[in-house]
Write a protein that holds these residues in place. Structure first.
Motif, PDB file in Angstrom:
ATOM      1  N   THR A   1      45.100  -2.717 -29.510  1.00  0.00           N
ATOM      2  CA  THR A   1      46.214  -1.244 -28.692  1.00  0.00           C
ATOM      3  C   THR A   1      47.444  -1.860 -29.101  1.00  0.00           C
ATOM      4  OG1 THR A   1      45.848  -0.677 -26.632  1.00  0.00           O
ATOM      5  CG2 THR A   1      45.449  -3.561 -26.900  1.00  0.00           C
ATOM      6  N   GLY A   2      47.954  -1.532 -28.267  1.00  0.00           N
ATOM      7  CA  GLY A   2      49.384  -1.744 -28.509  1.00  0.00           C
ATOM      8  C   GLY A   2      49.986  -3.479 -27.865  1.00  0.00           C
ATOM      9  N   VAL A   3      51.068  -3.503 -28.703  1.00  0.00           N
ATOM     10  CA  VAL A   3      51.021  -4.918 -28.899  1.00  0.00           C
ATOM     11  C   VAL A   3      52.651  -5.082 -28.209  1.00  0.00           C
ATOM     12  CG1 VAL A   3      51.510  -7.436 -29.849  1.00  0.00           C
ATOM     13  CG2 VAL A   3      50.096  -5.566 -31.064  1.00  0.00           C
ATOM     14  N   LYS A   4      52.470  -6.263 -27.419  1.00  0.00           N
ATOM     15  CA  LYS A   4      54.045  -6.315 -26.243  1.00  0.00           C
ATOM     16  C   LYS A   4      54.965  -7.902 -26.990  1.00  0.00           C
ATOM     17  CE  LYS A   4      53.862  -5.185 -22.533  1.00  0.00           C
ATOM     18  NZ  LYS A   4      53.120  -5.462 -20.450  1.00  0.00           N
ATOM     19  N   MET A   5      55.517  -7.398 -28.051  1.00  0.00           N
ATOM     20  CA  MET A   5      56.635  -8.219 -28.083  1.00  0.00           C
ATOM     21  C   MET A   5      57.510  -9.246 -26.755  1.00  0.00           C
ATOM     22  SD  MET A   5      56.310  -7.323 -32.461  1.00  0.00           S
ATOM     23  CE  MET A   5      56.896  -9.088 -32.423  1.00  0.00           C
ATOM     24  N   VAL A   6      57.053 -10.357 -26.580  1.00  0.00           N
ATOM     25  CA  VAL A   6      57.977 -11.125 -24.540  1.00  0.00           C
ATOM     26  C   VAL A   6      59.588 -11.526 -25.574  1.00  0.00           C
ATOM     27  CG1 VAL A   6      58.786 -11.046 -22.653  1.00  0.00           C
ATOM     28  CG2 VAL A   6      56.971 -10.067 -23.909  1.00  0.00           C
ATOM     29  N   VAL A   7      60.409 -10.924 -25.368  1.00  0.00           N
ATOM     30  CA  VAL A   7      61.806 -11.570 -25.509  1.00  0.00           C
ATOM     31  C   VAL A   7      62.945 -11.652 -24.332  1.00  0.00           C
ATOM     32  CG1 VAL A   7      64.473 -11.234 -26.486  1.00  0.00           C
ATOM     33  CG2 VAL A   7      61.760 -10.207 -27.150  1.00  0.00           C
ATOM     34  N   GLY A   8      63.582 -13.052 -24.227  1.00  0.00           N
ATOM     35  CA  GLY A   8      63.630 -13.706 -22.830  1.00  0.00           C
ATOM     36  C   GLY A   8      65.129 -13.060 -22.847  1.00  0.00           C
ATOM     37  N   PHE A   9      65.935 -12.276 -24.193  1.00  0.00           N
ATOM     38  CA  PHE A   9      66.924 -12.437 -23.877  1.00  0.00           C
ATOM     39  C   PHE A   9      67.634 -10.322 -24.139  1.00  0.00           C
ATOM     40  CE2 PHE A   9      66.057 -16.650 -25.396  1.00  0.00           C
ATOM     41  CZ  PHE A   9      66.934 -17.401 -24.672  1.00  0.00           C
ATOM     42  N   SER A  10      68.500 -10.344 -23.889  1.00  0.00           N
ATOM     43  CA  SER A  10      68.871  -8.726 -24.191  1.00  0.00           C
ATOM     44  C   SER A  10      69.036  -7.976 -24.971  1.00  0.00           C
ATOM     45  CB  SER A  10      70.403  -8.971 -22.668  1.00  0.00           C
ATOM     46  OG  SER A  10      70.549  -9.228 -22.099  1.00  0.00           O
ATOM     47  N   PRO A  11      69.084  -6.739 -25.500  1.00  0.00           N
ATOM     48  CA  PRO A  11      69.264  -6.170 -26.332  1.00  0.00           C
ATOM     49  C   PRO A  11      70.208  -6.518 -27.395  1.00  0.00           C
ATOM     50  CG  PRO A  11      67.869  -5.100 -24.490  1.00  0.00           C
ATOM     51  CD  PRO A  11      68.447  -5.829 -24.589  1.00  0.00           C
ATOM     52  N   GLY A  12      69.706  -7.136 -28.616  1.00  0.00           N
ATOM     53  CA  GLY A  12      71.533  -6.743 -29.388  1.00  0.00           C
ATOM     54  C   GLY A  12      71.725  -8.237 -29.586  1.00  0.00           C
ATOM     55  N   GLY A  13      70.767  -9.111 -28.587  1.00  0.00           N
ATOM     56  CA  GLY A  13      71.581 -10.087 -29.759  1.00  0.00           C
ATOM     57  C   GLY A  13      70.529 -10.369 -30.781  1.00  0.00           C
ATOM     58  N   THR A  14      70.815 -12.296 -31.202  1.00  0.00           N
ATOM     59  CA  THR A  14      69.406 -12.586 -32.442  1.00  0.00           C
ATOM     60  C   THR A  14      68.318 -12.207 -32.330  1.00  0.00           C
ATOM     61  OG1 THR A  14      71.633 -13.551 -32.948  1.00  0.00           O
ATOM     62  CG2 THR A  14      68.797 -14.687 -34.207  1.00  0.00           C
ATOM     63  N   VAL A  15      67.160 -12.584 -30.368  1.00  0.00           N
ATOM     64  CA  VAL A  15      66.792 -12.709 -30.895  1.00  0.00           C
ATOM     65  C   VAL A  15      65.675 -11.199 -30.591  1.00  0.00           C
ATOM     66  CG1 VAL A  15      64.102 -13.220 -29.000  1.00  0.00           C
ATOM     67  CG2 VAL A  15      66.408 -14.997 -29.975  1.00  0.00           C
ATOM     68  N   ASP A  16      66.262 -10.832 -29.743  1.00  0.00           N
ATOM     69  CA  ASP A  16      65.781  -9.655 -29.935  1.00  0.00           C
ATOM     70  C   ASP A  16      66.052  -8.633 -31.064  1.00  0.00           C
ATOM     71  OD1 ASP A  16      66.246  -7.295 -27.891  1.00  0.00           O
ATOM     72  OD2 ASP A  16      67.573  -6.333 -28.840  1.00  0.00           O
ATOM     73  N   VAL A  17      66.889  -8.451 -31.696  1.00  0.00           N
ATOM     74  CA  VAL A  17      66.808  -7.942 -33.190  1.00  0.00           C
ATOM     75  C   VAL A  17      66.034  -8.241 -34.450  1.00  0.00           C
ATOM     76  CG1 VAL A  17      68.332  -7.463 -35.323  1.00  0.00           C
ATOM     77  CG2 VAL A  17      69.689  -7.608 -33.016  1.00  0.00           C
TER      78      VAL A  17
ATOM     79  N   VAL B   1      59.230  -3.796 -28.205  1.00  0.00           N
ATOM     80  CA  VAL B   1      59.660  -5.124 -27.554  1.00  0.00           C
ATOM     81  C   VAL B   1      60.296  -4.873 -25.772  1.00  0.00           C
ATOM     82  CG1 VAL B   1      62.306  -6.253 -27.321  1.00  0.00           C
ATOM     83  CG2 VAL B   1      60.625  -5.241 -29.780  1.00  0.00           C
ATOM     84  N   ASP B   2      59.381  -6.278 -25.257  1.00  0.00           N
ATOM     85  CA  ASP B   2      58.946  -5.914 -24.157  1.00  0.00           C
ATOM     86  C   ASP B   2      61.165  -6.781 -23.620  1.00  0.00           C
ATOM     87  OD1 ASP B   2      58.852  -6.036 -20.873  1.00  0.00           O
ATOM     88  OD2 ASP B   2      57.547  -6.585 -21.054  1.00  0.00           O
ATOM     89  N   ASN B   3      62.014  -6.756 -22.921  1.00  0.00           N
ATOM     90  CA  ASN B   3      63.015  -7.921 -22.480  1.00  0.00           C
ATOM     91  C   ASN B   3      63.049  -8.107 -21.349  1.00  0.00           C
ATOM     92  OD1 ASN B   3      64.302  -5.415 -24.727  1.00  0.00           O
ATOM     93  ND2 ASN B   3      65.223  -7.158 -24.989  1.00  0.00           N
ATOM     94  N   ARG B   4      62.587  -9.555 -21.115  1.00  0.00           N
ATOM     95  CA  ARG B   4      62.120 -10.105 -19.509  1.00  0.00           C
ATOM     96  C   ARG B   4      63.123 -11.343 -19.632  1.00  0.00           C
ATOM     97  NH1 ARG B   4      57.317  -9.407 -17.570  1.00  0.00           N
ATOM     98  NH2 ARG B   4      56.157  -7.749 -18.221  1.00  0.00           N
ATOM     99  N   THR B   5      64.971 -10.478 -19.516  1.00  0.00           N
ATOM    100  CA  THR B   5      65.973 -11.437 -19.731  1.00  0.00           C
ATOM    101  C   THR B   5      65.889 -12.859 -18.317  1.00  0.00           C
ATOM    102  OG1 THR B   5      67.617 -10.312 -17.824  1.00  0.00           O
ATOM    103  CG2 THR B   5      67.208 -10.248 -21.274  1.00  0.00           C
ATOM    104  N   GLY B   6      67.053 -13.620 -18.702  1.00  0.00           N
ATOM    105  CA  GLY B   6      67.278 -14.345 -17.063  1.00  0.00           C
ATOM    106  C   GLY B   6      66.180 -15.647 -17.668  1.00  0.00           C
ATOM    107  N   ALA B   7      67.358 -16.545 -16.710  1.00  0.00           N
ATOM    108  CA  ALA B   7      66.809 -18.671 -16.761  1.00  0.00           C
ATOM    109  C   ALA B   7      66.930 -18.889 -18.210  1.00  0.00           C
ATOM    110  CB  ALA B   7      65.934 -18.453 -15.777  1.00  0.00           C
ATOM    111  N   ASN B   8      67.386 -18.289 -19.289  1.00  0.00           N
ATOM    112  CA  ASN B   8      67.483 -18.922 -20.517  1.00  0.00           C
ATOM    113  C   ASN B   8      65.856 -19.014 -21.198  1.00  0.00           C
ATOM    114  OD1 ASN B   8      68.443 -20.024 -23.184  1.00  0.00           O
ATOM    115  ND2 ASN B   8      67.399 -22.593 -22.013  1.00  0.00           N
ATOM    116  N   GLY B   9      65.408 -17.711 -21.328  1.00  0.00           N
ATOM    117  CA  GLY B   9      63.900 -17.947 -21.754  1.00  0.00           C
ATOM    118  C   GLY B   9      62.898 -17.773 -20.856  1.00  0.00           C
TER     119      GLY B   9
END
Length: 326
Positions: free
Chosen positions: A30-46, A65-73
């Motif tokens: 099924t679909g795969v969620k890639m969870v990122v702890g930082f905002s779009p456009g940063g290195t991790v997100d890219v 890509v699922d951006n869950r930002t806050g508290a340094n990841g």
């Protein structure tokens, strides 16, 4: 009786191994969620988005890509730690969330070793030790040796900027100062961009900057004295490593890697590892990743060993420098 138990145990183990292999062969279902702890456009997100686009094409399921930002990841880490261990939720993390947060934060709501299985690193981003050639105080600092002479002449008085207390750009100076025998004045900012602005405005003398420094080094607005990785940066091939300059073993980088929940079957972990490594070998994918840093992949076992050793090293730096985070 004992022999019968051994036979049953062996058959059970074989069935489990077979199940793991079958899961890996059909993964993802099924679909795969890639969870990122930082905002779009940063290195991790890219990095996550580059991989998501490629894996969607090659594996036949949608990687989002699922951006869950806050508290340094930390929020993103919590999300993945509680997810089903079936490979359909992936934590795309920076190094700090895994190797540094456990040391800096007393009430961490996840445990990297207990909650995650490492898959592979994807990119490693060296830090660039830079000064402003337009600043009268550093106009004559043309080499790393010039920099050492400047900071050693004024112990504790020469200011350096960082992206925040306990940030990797802070720890790099603490480690370098410990190895090279100097002490500077730490001036923390809210992020790498603010620290870079501070060196341009001459508020600080030096920074360990990210890849964002490269264009400014090429135009002469910043002067690169060294890089923090064990290998030279392809984008700045003439800039030596700190290790080359007389401090062997010096290697502190910001990396981005993939993790899955701890109980994820090994077959799926290995499948993901192979697919990501294959993706980085595709010229178009590699070119996009190299804009974020040097491509670095490894086996799950090698990555796990890296996490363990780096966590211990950073903990030692934090303890020696007496760094605390509120």
């Amino acid at each position: 009786m004992k022999r019968r138990f051994l036979v049953k145990s062996t058959l059970a183990l074989g069935a489990l191994c077979g199940t793991g292999t079958a899961q890996a062969q059909t993964y993802p279902t099924t679909g795969v969620k890639m969870v990122v702890g930082f905002s779009p456009g940063g290195t991790v997100d890219v990095v996550a988005r580059v991989l998501a686009e490629h894996l969607t094409t090659t594996l036949g399921q949608t990687f989002i890509v699922d951006n869950r930002t806050g508290a340094n990841g930390m929020l993103a880490a919590q999300t993945v730690a509680k997810a089903e261990p079936d490979g359909h939720t992936i934590f795309v993390s920076n190094s700090s969330s895994i190797t540094l947060n456990p040391t800096l934060f007393k009430n961490l709501t996840y445990d990297p070793e207990r909650d995650f299985t490492p898959v592979t690193t994807v990119v490693a981003v060296p830090l660039i030790l830079a000064v402003n050639p337009d600043n009268p105080e550093t106009a004559s600092v043309k080499t790393f040796q010039d920099f050492l002479a400047l900071v050693k002449a004024k112990p504790g008085a020469v200011p350096f900027g960082s992206a925040g207390v306990g940030n990797i750009t802070h720890l790099a100076f603490e480690l370098l100062g410990d190895r090279a025998g100097f002490k500077m004045m730490h001036v923390p900012y809210r992020g790498a961009a603010a620290a870079q602005a501070a060196i341009f405005s001459k508020e600080v003398i030096a920074i360990f900057d990210t890849m964002a420094a490269v264009p400014h080094v090429r135009t002469g607005k910043l002067r690169a004295l060294a890089v923090s990785s064990s290998q030279r940066l392809p984008a700045l091939p003439d800039v030596p490593t700190v290790a080359e300059l007389g401090y062997p073993g010096f290697d502190i980088t910001f990396w981005v890697g993939l993790f899955v929940p701890k109980a994820t079957p090994q077959g799926i972990v290995d499948r993901l590892n192979r697919e990501v490594i294959a993706a980085t070998a595709v010229p178009a994918v590699r070119a996009k990743l190299e804009m974020q840093g040097g491509v670095l992949t490894q086996t799950p076992a090698a990555f796990a060993a890296k996490v363990k050793s780096e966590t211990a090293e950073l903990a030692a730096i934090v303890a020696k420098a007496k760094i605390t985070v509120e």
